[in-house]
Scaffold this motif. Structure first.
Motif, PDB file in Angstrom:
ATOM      1  N   ARG A   1       0.843  -1.203   0.000  1.00 43.32           N
ATOM      2  CA  ARG A   1       0.000   0.000   0.000  1.00 43.32           C
ATOM      3  C   ARG A   1       0.874   1.247   0.000  1.00 43.32           C
ATOM      4  O   ARG A   1       1.251   1.756   1.049  1.00 43.32           O
ATOM      5  CB  ARG A   1      -0.883   0.033   1.258  1.00 43.32           C
ATOM      6  CG  ARG A   1      -1.790  -1.128   1.461  1.00 43.32           C
ATOM      7  CD  ARG A   1      -3.073  -0.909   0.701  1.00 43.32           C
ATOM      8  NE  ARG A   1      -3.980  -2.011   0.921  1.00 43.32           N
ATOM      9  CZ  ARG A   1      -5.231  -1.857   1.274  1.00 43.32           C
ATOM     10  NH1 ARG A   1      -5.724  -0.676   1.448  1.00 43.32           N
ATOM     11  NH2 ARG A   1      -5.988  -2.918   1.423  1.00 43.32           N
ATOM     12  N   PRO A   2       1.229   1.760  -1.176  1.00 46.63           N
ATOM     13  CA  PRO A   2       2.028   2.990  -1.201  1.00 46.63           C
ATOM     14  C   PRO A   2       1.260   4.149  -0.586  1.00 46.63           C
ATOM     15  O   PRO A   2       0.037   4.121  -0.491  1.00 46.63           O
ATOM     16  CB  PRO A   2       2.294   3.224  -2.682  1.00 46.63           C
ATOM     17  CG  PRO A   2       1.291   2.402  -3.404  1.00 46.63           C
ATOM     18  CD  PRO A   2       0.866   1.291  -2.498  1.00 46.63           C
ATOM     19  N   ASP A   3       2.001   5.152  -0.184  1.00 47.89           N
ATOM     20  CA  ASP A   3       1.395   6.335   0.419  1.00 47.89           C
ATOM     21  C   ASP A   3       0.512   7.031  -0.621  1.00 47.89           C
ATOM     22  O   ASP A   3       1.012   7.515  -1.630  1.00 47.89           O
ATOM     23  CB  ASP A   3       2.496   7.282   0.907  1.00 47.89           C
ATOM     24  CG  ASP A   3       1.959   8.553   1.554  1.00 47.89           C
ATOM     25  OD1 ASP A   3       0.732   8.673   1.723  1.00 47.89           O
ATOM     26  OD2 ASP A   3       2.788   9.409   1.883  1.00 47.89           O
ATOM     27  N   PRO A   4      -0.802   7.082  -0.400  1.00 44.06           N
ATOM     28  CA  PRO A   4      -1.681   7.723  -1.381  1.00 44.06           C
ATOM     29  C   PRO A   4      -1.459   9.230  -1.477  1.00 44.06           C
ATOM     30  O   PRO A   4      -1.910   9.859  -2.430  1.00 44.06           O
ATOM     31  CB  PRO A   4      -3.091   7.401  -0.883  1.00 44.06           C
ATOM     32  CG  PRO A   4      -2.936   7.115   0.566  1.00 44.06           C
ATOM     33  CD  PRO A   4      -1.548   6.559   0.738  1.00 44.06           C
ATOM     34  N   GLY A   5      -0.752   9.807  -0.516  1.00 46.24           N
ATOM     35  CA  GLY A   5      -0.484  11.241  -0.536  1.00 46.24           C
ATOM     36  C   GLY A   5       0.763  11.605  -1.311  1.00 46.24           C
ATOM     37  O   GLY A   5       1.019  12.774  -1.563  1.00 46.24           O
ATOM     38  N   SER A   6       1.543  10.593  -1.691  1.00 46.16           N
ATOM     39  CA  SER A   6       2.758  10.896  -2.451  1.00 46.16           C
ATOM     40  C   SER A   6       2.434  10.866  -3.935  1.00 46.16           C
ATOM     41  O   SER A   6       1.628  10.076  -4.402  1.00 46.16           O
ATOM     42  CB  SER A   6       3.856   9.884  -2.130  1.00 46.16           C
ATOM     43  OG  SER A   6       3.481   8.593  -2.541  1.00 46.16           O
ATOM     44  N   PHE A   7       3.072  11.735  -4.655  1.00 46.24           N
ATOM     45  CA  PHE A   7       2.834  11.802  -6.093  1.00 46.24           C
ATOM     46  C   PHE A   7       4.162  12.077  -6.768  1.00 46.24           C
ATOM     47  O   PHE A   7       4.829  13.065  -6.482  1.00 46.24           O
ATOM     48  CB  PHE A   7       1.832  12.913  -6.435  1.00 46.24           C
ATOM     49  CG  PHE A   7       1.648  13.108  -7.919  1.00 46.24           C
ATOM     50  CD1 PHE A   7       0.978  12.158  -8.676  1.00 46.24           C
ATOM     51  CD2 PHE A   7       2.153  14.230  -8.550  1.00 46.24           C
ATOM     52  CE1 PHE A   7       0.807  12.336 -10.044  1.00 46.24           C
ATOM     53  CE2 PHE A   7       1.981  14.414  -9.914  1.00 46.24           C
ATOM     54  CZ  PHE A   7       1.313  13.462 -10.660  1.00 46.24           C
ATOM     55  N   ASP A   8       4.555  11.185  -7.641  1.00 46.38           N
ATOM     56  CA  ASP A   8       5.785  11.331  -8.400  1.00 46.38           C
ATOM     57  C   ASP A   8       5.378  11.539  -9.860  1.00 46.38           C
ATOM     58  O   ASP A   8       4.994  10.595 -10.549  1.00 46.38           O
ATOM     59  CB  ASP A   8       6.660  10.084  -8.254  1.00 46.38           C
ATOM     60  CG  ASP A   8       7.966  10.182  -9.008  1.00 46.38           C
ATOM     61  OD1 ASP A   8       8.172  11.160  -9.744  1.00 46.38           O
ATOM     62  OD2 ASP A   8       8.777   9.253  -8.850  1.00 46.38           O
TER      63      ASP A   8
END
Length: 85
Positions: A70-77
């Motif tokens: 479950r990657p951090d849904p708040g991170s965006f690359d």
């Protein structure tokens, strides 16, 4: 003092793992989850943050995310998302 073969420190860490797992699996992002840990109004999470420190909590969140995929849904690359091609 030991209980079920675990020291009180190990039980404390297991409690922390269970709490973080619940929030991660429920879809919380790291920024909001860390805000709960910092808030004294969330006593269970706050005592973990005070006893173990923010770096420990961040590592726990990261390892929990890896364990559950479950990657951090708040991170965006943007590069990973193909936005800047």
């Amino acid at each position: 003092q030991e209980h079920w073969g675990l020291s009180s420190s190990a039980r404390f860490d297991e409690m922390a793992r269970c709490l973080v797992e619940e929030y991660v699996r429920d879809g919380w992002d790291d920024a909001h989850l860390l805000a709960l840990f910092r808030s004294p109004f969330y006593a269970g999470l706050h005592v973990i943050w005070r006893r173990r420190g923010e770096a420990w909590v961040r590592r726990l969140m990261a390892t929990t995310r890896v364990r559950w995929g479950r990657p951090d849904p708040g991170s965006f690359d943007p590069l990973a998302e193909g936005a800047l091609r």
